[in-house]
Design a protein around this motif. Structure first.
Motif, mmCIF file in Angstrom:
data_model
loop_
_atom_site.group_PDB
_atom_site.id
_atom_site.type_symbol
_atom_site.label_atom_id
_atom_site.label_comp_id
_atom_site.label_asym_id
_atom_site.label_seq_id
_atom_site.Cartn_x
_atom_site.Cartn_y
_atom_site.Cartn_z
ATOM 1 N N LEU A 205 -12.101 -16.555 -1.167
ATOM 2 C CA LEU A 205 -11.541 -15.359 -1.963
ATOM 3 C C LEU A 205 -11.010 -14.318 -1.258
ATOM 4 O O LEU A 205 -10.040 -13.564 -1.442
ATOM 5 N N ILE A 206 -11.886 -13.891 -0.171
ATOM 6 C CA ILE A 206 -11.612 -12.698 0.766
ATOM 7 C C ILE A 206 -10.229 -12.939 1.405
ATOM 8 O O ILE A 206 -9.306 -11.969 1.626
ATOM 9 N N ILE A 207 -9.956 -14.472 1.926
ATOM 10 C CA ILE A 207 -8.933 -14.643 2.502
ATOM 11 C C ILE A 207 -7.389 -14.672 1.805
ATOM 12 O O ILE A 207 -6.643 -13.857 1.891
ATOM 13 N N THR A 208 -7.808 -15.305 0.324
ATOM 14 C CA THR A 208 -6.702 -14.880 -0.670
ATOM 15 C C THR A 208 -6.414 -13.488 -0.875
ATOM 16 O O THR A 208 -5.255 -13.184 -1.006
ATOM 17 N N GLY A 209 -7.274 -12.864 -1.002
ATOM 18 C CA GLY A 209 -7.457 -11.310 -1.350
ATOM 19 C C GLY A 209 -6.721 -10.567 -0.240
ATOM 20 O O GLY A 209 -5.847 -9.821 -0.897
ATOM 21 N N ILE A 210 -6.861 -10.908 0.873
ATOM 22 C CA ILE A 210 -6.288 -10.375 2.002
ATOM 23 C C ILE A 210 -4.621 -10.408 2.071
ATOM 24 O O ILE A 210 -3.646 -9.612 2.104
ATOM 25 N N LEU A 211 -4.380 -11.965 1.716
ATOM 26 C CA LEU A 211 -3.177 -12.253 1.736
ATOM 27 C C LEU A 211 -2.400 -11.707 0.826
ATOM 28 O O LEU A 211 -1.349 -11.192 0.514
ATOM 29 N N GLY A 212 -3.129 -11.834 -0.535
ATOM 30 C CA GLY A 212 -2.657 -11.143 -1.826
ATOM 31 C C GLY A 212 -2.216 -9.923 -1.920
ATOM 32 O O GLY A 212 -1.080 -9.284 -1.910
ATOM 33 N N ILE A 213 -3.135 -8.938 -1.306
ATOM 34 C CA ILE A 213 -2.869 -7.484 -1.079
ATOM 35 C C ILE A 213 -1.855 -7.294 -0.107
ATOM 36 O O ILE A 213 -1.015 -6.416 -0.365
ATOM 37 N N GLY A 214 -1.778 -7.787 1.022
ATOM 38 C CA GLY A 214 -1.008 -7.782 2.128
ATOM 39 C C GLY A 214 0.454 -8.025 1.517
ATOM 40 O O GLY A 214 1.404 -7.378 1.682
ATOM 41 N N SER A 215 0.879 -9.139 0.873
ATOM 42 C CA SER A 215 1.969 -9.302 0.347
ATOM 43 C C SER A 215 2.478 -8.456 -0.862
ATOM 44 O O SER A 215 3.645 -8.056 -0.701
ATOM 45 N N PHE A 216 1.402 -8.176 -1.565
ATOM 46 C CA PHE A 216 1.785 -7.169 -2.601
ATOM 47 C C PHE A 216 2.373 -5.694 -1.980
ATOM 48 O O PHE A 216 3.497 -5.189 -2.043
ATOM 49 N N VAL A 217 1.526 -5.422 -0.950
ATOM 50 C CA VAL A 217 2.033 -3.965 -0.074
ATOM 51 C C VAL A 217 3.242 -4.279 0.470
ATOM 52 O O VAL A 217 4.210 -3.528 0.194
ATOM 53 N N PHE A 218 3.666 -5.487 1.097
ATOM 54 C CA PHE A 218 4.632 -5.659 1.783
ATOM 55 C C PHE A 218 5.927 -5.808 0.806
ATOM 56 O O PHE A 218 6.864 -4.851 0.824
ATOM 57 N N VAL A 219 5.840 -6.371 -0.225
ATOM 58 C CA VAL A 219 7.014 -6.595 -1.430
ATOM 59 C C VAL A 219 7.034 -5.005 -1.825
ATOM 60 O O VAL A 219 8.225 -4.683 -1.824
ATOM 61 N N SER A 220 6.235 -4.412 -2.422
ATOM 62 C CA SER A 220 6.314 -3.131 -2.732
ATOM 63 C C SER A 220 7.114 -2.044 -1.823
ATOM 64 O O SER A 220 7.689 -1.190 -2.273
ATOM 65 N N TYR A 221 6.564 -2.199 -0.514
ATOM 66 C CA TYR A 221 7.010 -1.258 0.236
ATOM 67 C C TYR A 221 8.559 -1.512 0.552
ATOM 68 O O TYR A 221 9.517 -0.755 0.825
ATOM 69 N N GLN A 222 8.804 -2.769 0.603
ATOM 70 C CA GLN A 222 10.415 -3.234 0.681
ATOM 71 C C GLN A 222 11.119 -2.653 -0.533
ATOM 72 O O GLN A 222 12.174 -2.228 -0.078
ATOM 73 N N LEU A 223 10.583 -2.883 -1.585
ATOM 74 C CA LEU A 223 11.505 -2.526 -2.808
ATOM 75 C C LEU A 223 11.048 -0.953 -3.153
ATOM 76 O O LEU A 223 11.532 -0.720 -4.012
ATOM 77 N N ASP A 224 10.474 -0.430 -2.385
ATOM 78 C CA ASP A 224 10.058 1.204 -2.576
ATOM 79 C C ASP A 224 9.406 1.151 -4.016
ATOM 80 O O ASP A 224 9.718 2.097 -4.799
ATOM 81 N N LEU A 225 8.543 0.281 -4.395
ATOM 82 C CA LEU A 225 7.764 0.370 -5.622
ATOM 83 C C LEU A 225 6.518 1.106 -5.521
ATOM 84 O O LEU A 225 5.945 1.212 -4.275
ATOM 85 N N PHE A 226 6.080 1.431 -6.885
ATOM 86 C CA PHE A 226 4.553 2.081 -6.771
ATOM 87 C C PHE A 226 4.653 3.174 -5.692
ATOM 88 O O PHE A 226 5.596 3.975 -5.442
ATOM 89 N N ARG A 227 3.394 3.231 -5.002
ATOM 90 C CA ARG A 227 2.946 4.283 -4.023
ATOM 91 C C ARG A 227 2.927 3.519 -2.668
ATOM 92 O O ARG A 227 2.215 3.928 -1.656
ATOM 93 N N ALA A 228 3.922 2.739 -2.319
ATOM 94 C CA ALA A 228 3.580 1.786 -1.203
ATOM 95 C C ALA A 228 3.965 2.723 0.060
ATOM 96 O O ALA A 228 3.050 2.527 1.034
ATOM 97 N N LYS A 229 4.811 3.805 -0.141
ATOM 98 C CA LYS A 229 5.317 4.451 1.049
ATOM 99 C C LYS A 229 3.976 5.186 1.453
ATOM 100 O O LYS A 229 3.487 5.478 2.694
ATOM 101 N N THR A 230 3.358 5.816 0.495
ATOM 102 C CA THR A 230 1.975 6.679 0.875
ATOM 103 C C THR A 230 0.941 5.779 1.464
ATOM 104 O O THR A 230 0.378 6.114 2.496
ATOM 105 N N TRP A 231 0.881 4.526 0.953
ATOM 106 C CA TRP A 231 -0.311 3.608 1.405
ATOM 107 C C TRP A 231 -0.102 3.436 2.977
ATOM 108 O O TRP A 231 -0.755 3.639 3.892
ATOM 109 N N VAL A 232 1.147 3.049 3.248
ATOM 110 C CA VAL A 232 1.387 2.604 4.658
ATOM 111 C C VAL A 232 1.138 3.835 5.596
ATOM 112 O O VAL A 232 0.842 3.923 6.559
ATOM 113 N N SER A 233 1.970 5.059 4.943
ATOM 114 C CA SER A 233 1.930 6.137 5.921
ATOM 115 C C SER A 233 0.530 6.789 6.093
ATOM 116 O O SER A 233 -0.057 7.025 7.186
#
Lengths: 700, 390
Positions: free
Chosen positions: B195-223
């Motif tokens: 689960l930890i591995i899927t969790g990391i992958l899941g969150i990683g891809s979620f952040v990546f997609v959000s960042y690319q599409l400028d969804l939610f608060r992805a820019k804040t998280w990354v910065s």
């Protein structure tokens, strides 16, 4: 029970993990305190407390009669903090459009949509100090404060206002170049530049700490360096003479389509400069404005006005007398390969020195000087220096042109230098330097140093006084001076200055018409002239000396007498009528009995003044900002003066400084006329007005 | 004091009551000190406004705690189910149209009393309780993937996924806490590791997609993470820099109560960065004391677990305690710049409006477990360590 044990070891493991994290937190806190501690502590000091400078108020510049020539009025920069806590998205989104529209209406420079777009962008970027508009006046600021969002105040609406001050010259162009300016990074100009130290005062410093709400509070009184407000300077300029000089010069320049010109009026006995006008043509838009201080900065070949100096050298040495006669050879005398010609063809041969000076014969003067000093030009040059010529005046303001008198032993001295020098070529002087020489002649040989500032005052107290300075006790013998003045009178009486004759008074002076050397072809091909007139009035008892120089008149007339002379005459006429012989004016001065007359103005200074003078008065305007004084022979009362910000304020009875402050803050452009208190305002109080509308104030 | 305590029938672990009391007092002191700036900005200088508001909430919290701790803890098994079913639509509703605070839709307004609250607070509480319930129920077949792991991980995944868009850090912390509780509840380590591995992958891809599409608060998280990773001191983020200044100027014993200057520079000095203010005013010693209070709280809960015969009670108590203490640790780690900036409050200390009430309920439940495990005769026994701690 095994399940419980199984659960417990897992709990202990988790606890150990969390305790480890806790330890990590403490270690990190210790690290922040020790490893980088000093760095952050120093950062803290620089952040929380700082020495904030407090601006001093720049002093005013006054004319000799107290007319305000330059003063400071407040202007504002407005910024917006788009991240203030109180500015929610809801408020922002619902009102941003009307804010943009409002800003556009007030400033009219951008569309409302553009303002809205910029503010939105700034909010997205989280700007806390977004510049909305620079340099707005008080009236605009009041309007801005009323706009949606901004009317919520600093902490909800995010409006940040910064006050600055702007230099304002109530008389606009009048003596503008001489009043000058002092800007950071730019070479200082005029009195503002020269007296910058005095005017600027000294900014204060205060140790302050940032406290709740982002407000800076002084920490204690002891560390505070109070700002020293700038001193005022009282110039020697006479606003009336200046006005006449500027107007006369402008008219002449326009009539003759000249390049530029200048006028200086000096008080004979003291050397005080009473007026100094410099106008140059705007090369792009036409018209004239105070472009450069030609009178002080431009060192030029003086032309015929210099003949006075040449003849005075001989008179003073006793080498010839005004009554001596010489053959002027019909105005054409040859020196080596070059011929000196008079400006107009004529058939005169034998002439007295007085007469040839009166008709400004180049041939005559050149021949006379060459006869006497051709063999030993050093005598002539030494004679000029003895007359006080060739030295800079060291006037207060910077940029004085260097005088030049050629040295017979130096390079560039040839056989023709002396004759040409004698009629005003080959040497260079500024108009002011030449005027100083003429002024000395008018002042019975005592050469006075020209100066522009007579007093420095601080809150009305005289800090420093500048007295007249004698540059040279006696530039020539009394008899030489008398002879020279006779000759100058003759010029106006019967010579080239005939057209300047007046029934009221007598004037004396010398015309000058100099060809201006062309850079490429020298004098020969040049059709450019410089017309000048230097003189003084009244001739029998000189009070004022004056020089007029007009560069490159183009309408066919180029003789000094026709181009520069009328300017001199106009000034002399007005000054004579209003200052020297103001018989008509005497009557007016009989009013002042015991009635206290006070200008309308700011409340608090009025109280201070009355208290200082020990005058009892009735306070009827306890909270008012502006007051009017109502007085009769027995009592004086201060009453509230209602000053509306939307409508034209009532400034009748105010002094010019208060009136300008009020009106310009309200958004009007003030054009003052005369001096003293406001007698009439061209737009009545209480009426509505356009922004930047002109209002003419008649002072008396 | 003892008479008063007996008079109001304070039951359960007395040390926990004491710790809660001390934390509340510290909370009032620090919140009063650090809300000065906010009071000036928003309340025209009425500096008592926030003290009174926070103080009232703290008292309501204590009353709530007292009320809850008298309830039999088995009730919460059912309540957890109810809470969970309530949480899902609330979270969805919040995501759709929440009050935008700091650009994150986390808050919803209760219509009648017009009080905003973070729906994630409710979801968090309900989820932990629900996991405890499920773990207790499935102890017999706990190592099974289908019977135990899946039914437990499903609600965890759904709730965390619903919280994540608006508040990623809360979702992540909640997820980790759930995993820890599952680990304690004897779920197979294999599945958790997976689960930890899927969790990391899941969150990683979620952040990546959000960042690319400028969804939610992805820019804040990354910065924020970028800022944290950035070691160049001159460029470090304003918040962490100001927090470090607060820590650095605190020294060993601090500047003294109410003497903080960094409260004027730190954003949210009364919530996210309250621990920095505590170190500034009370020094490293004060900071360590507060940290020990939380560890002490967790320790006392372990004591409760040992005494509690029922699996549900034990897991309920330790689960809620872990959730609270882990959040506290994260907040403190952020304040000293050990972790990147997150918006976590310090439970029981921060001025946090309604989240105080949820924390109070959680402690009330823990105390309820404690009360039932002790029985009446144990009441006086726990008096001794009280003096030791104080």
């Amino acid at each position: 029970m095994s399940i419980k044990r199984d659960i417990l070891w897992r709990i202990y493991l988790s606890y150990a993990f969390i305790a480890l994290l806790g330890l990590g937190i403490l270690v990190q806190a210790t690290r922040v305190q020790t490893v980088r501690g000093s760095y952050y502590r120093s950062l803290a000091d620089s952040l929380t407390t700082s020495y904030r400078s407090i601006d001093a108020i720049r002093g005013n510049i006054y004319a000799a009669d107290g007319s305000l020539l330059a003063t400071s009025v407040p202007i504002y920069d407005i910024r917006m903090d788009l991240k203030v806590d109180g500015l929610t998205s809801e408020i922002f989104e619902s009102k941003i459009d009307s804010l943009g529209r409002g800003l556009s209406q007030i400033f009219g420079d951008e569309s409302g949509r553009e303002y809205t777009r910029r503010l939105r962008e700034a909010r997205r970027a989280g700007k806390r100090n977004f510049l909305v508009k620079r340099n707005i006046d008080y009236q605009q600021l009041q309007q801005v404060k009323e706009l949606p969002i901004f009317n919520l105040g600093r902490y909800k609406g995010g409006l940040v206002v910064e006050q600055k001050s702007k230099r304002e010259m109530p008389f606009r162009h009048l003596a503008k170049r001489t009043i000058g300016y002092a800007l950071a990074g730019v070479a200082p100009v005029g009195l503002e530049g020269a007296y910058d130290r005095v005017l600027a005062g000294e900014g204060g410093k205060r140790l302050m700490q940032k406290i709740a709400g982002g407000v800076w509070m002084p920490i204690n009184d002891r560390d505070e360096i109070a700002p020293m407000n700038g001193d005022d300077i009282i110039t020697t300029l006479d606003i009336n003479i200046q006005d006449v000089a500027e107007a006369a010069l402008l008219r002449t320049l326009e009539n003759n389509a000249a390049d530029h010109g200048c006028v200086v009026v000096m008080e004979v006995a003291t050397g005080q400069i009473k007026a100094i006008a410099n106008l140059g043509r705007d090369s792009e838009e036409g018209g004239y404005y105070e472009k450069y201080n030609y009178a002080i900065g431009e060192s030029i070949e003086p032309g015929s006005t210099f003949k006075l100096a040449s003849l005075m050298v001989g008179l003073d040495r006793g080498d010839f007398k005004p009554t001596d006669s010489i053959d002027i050879e019909k105005g054409k005398v040859k020196f080596f390969d070059r011929t000196m010609r008079d400006s107009e063809e004529h058939d005169h041969r034998n002439m007295t020195i007085t007469d040839l000076f009166a008709i400004s014969s180049n041939a005559g003067v050149a021949k006379l000087i060459n006869q006497h000093y051709g063999k030993n030009p050093q005598l002539y040059v030494d004679g000029l220096r003895k007359l006080g010529l060739g030295e800079p005046m060291n006037i207060e303001i910077t940029g004085e042109g260097k005088p030049l008198i050629k040295d017979p032993k130096g390079k560039g001295w040839s056989g023709v230098t002396l004759p040409w020098m004698s009629v005003g070529y080959e040497s260079r002087f500024t108009p002011l330097q030449l005027l100083t020489f003429y002024n000395a002649v008018a002042n019975n040989g005592v050469m006075m140093k020209p100066y522009l500032v007579q007093e420095v005052r601080n809150f009305g107290h005289v800090v420093q006084q500048y007295k007249p300075v004698v540059l040279k006790d006696q530039i020539a013998s009394k008899s030489t001076i008398t002879e020279a003045r006779r000759m100058l009178e003759a010029v106006v009486e019967k010579g080239t200055g005939k057209n300047l004759k007046s029934d009221q008074y007598s004037a004396a002076g010398k015309t000058g018409t100099a060809q201006v050397a062309n850079d490429r072809y020298g004098y020969r091909e040049s059709m450019k002239y410089r017309a000048s007139f230097a003189g003084y009035f009244p001739a029998d008892n000189p009070r004022y000396s004056c020089i007029v120089v007009i560069a490159n008149p183009k309408k066919g007339l180029y003789y000094g007498s026709y181009v520069a002379g009328p300017v001199f005459k106009e000034i002399a006429d007005k000054v004579y009528a209003s200052i020297i012989n103001p018989a008509m004016e005497e009557v007016k001065k009989e009013q002042s009995h015991r009635t206290i007359v006070m200008k309308n103005g700011a409340h608090q200074p009025a109280q201070v003044v009355l208290k200082k003078l020990g005058i009892e008065y009735l306070e009827k305007a306890s909270d008012a900002e502006w007051v009017t004084a109502v007085s009769d022979t027995t009592s004086l009362a201060l009453e509230e003066l209602t000053v509306s910000s939307r409508k034209v304020p009532k400034v009748l009875g105010m002094g010019l400084q208060d009136a300008v402050y009020l009106l310009e803050n309200a958004g009007l452009k003030v054009v003052p006329m005369g001096k003293g208190r406001v007698k009439k305002q061209s737009i009545p109080a209480g009426s509505a007005f356009r922004k930047n509308q002109q209002i003419v104030l008649e002072l008396s | 004091m003892r008479a008063l305590l007996q008079h109001i029938h304070l039951k359960g672990d007395k040390t926990i009551w004491l710790i809660v009391g001390i934390l509340t007092v510290i909370s009032l002191l620090v919140v009063y000190s650090s809300t000065g700036t906010l009071a000036y900005k928003a309340r025209g200088g009425n500096t008592e406004y926030y003290l009174i508001k926070h103080g009232s909430l703290a008292i309501i919290g204590l009353v709530l705690m007292y009320f809850v701790h008298h309830l039999p803890f088995r009730y919460f098994s059912r309540v957890s189910q109810l809470g969970l079913w309530l949480s899902v639509p609330l979270l969805v509703y919040t995501l759709m149209k929440g009050t935008n605070l700091n650009e994150a839709s986390r808050w919803i307004t209760i219509p009648i009393i017009n009080q905003t609250f973070q729906s994630s607070d409710l979801a968090k509480l309900a989820l932990i309780m629900y996991i405890a319930r499920m773990l207790a129920k499935k102890q017999e077949e706990i190592k099974s993937f289908r019977e135990a792991f899946v039914p437990i991980i499903l609600p965890v995944a759904v709730i965390c996924a619903l919280i994540a868009p608006a508040n990623l850090s809360t979702a992540m912390i909640l997820f980790m806490t759930c995993l820890l509780v599952m680990f304690i509840g004897r779920i197979s380590l294999r599945y958790i590791g997976l689960l930890i591995i899927t969790g990391i992958l899941g969150i990683g891809s979620f952040v990546f997609v959000s960042y690319q599409l400028d969804l939610f608060r992805a820019k804040t998280w990354v910065s924020r993470v970028e800022n944290f990773m950035n070691t160049d001191v001159s460029e470090e983020a304003y918040q962490s820099q100001q927090a470090k200044i607060a820590v650095a100027t605190g020294g060993l014993i601090g500047k003294g109560p109410g003497k903080s200057t960094q409260r004027n520079f730190l954003p949210h000095p009364y919530s996210d960065f309250i621990y920095a203010i505590i170190i500034e005013e009370y020094g490293l010693l004060g900071g360590a004391f507060v940290l020990l209070l939380y560890l002490g709280l967790l320790y006392r809960v372990i004591r409760i677990v040992i005494k509690t015969p029922q699996a549900f009670g034990a897991l309920l108590a330790i689960g809620l305690a872990l959730s609270l203490v882990i959040q506290a640790m994260v907040n403190m780690a952020v304040a000293v710049n050990l972790f990147p900036v997150t918006g976590q409050t310090l439970p029981l200390l921060s001025m946090g409006g309604t989240s105080i009430l949820f924390t109070s309920i959680a402690i009330g439940i823990i105390l309820s477990v404690s009360r039932e495990s002790e029985g009446d005769e144990a009441e006086t026994e726990t008096q001794t360590p009280v003096h030791a701690t104080a």
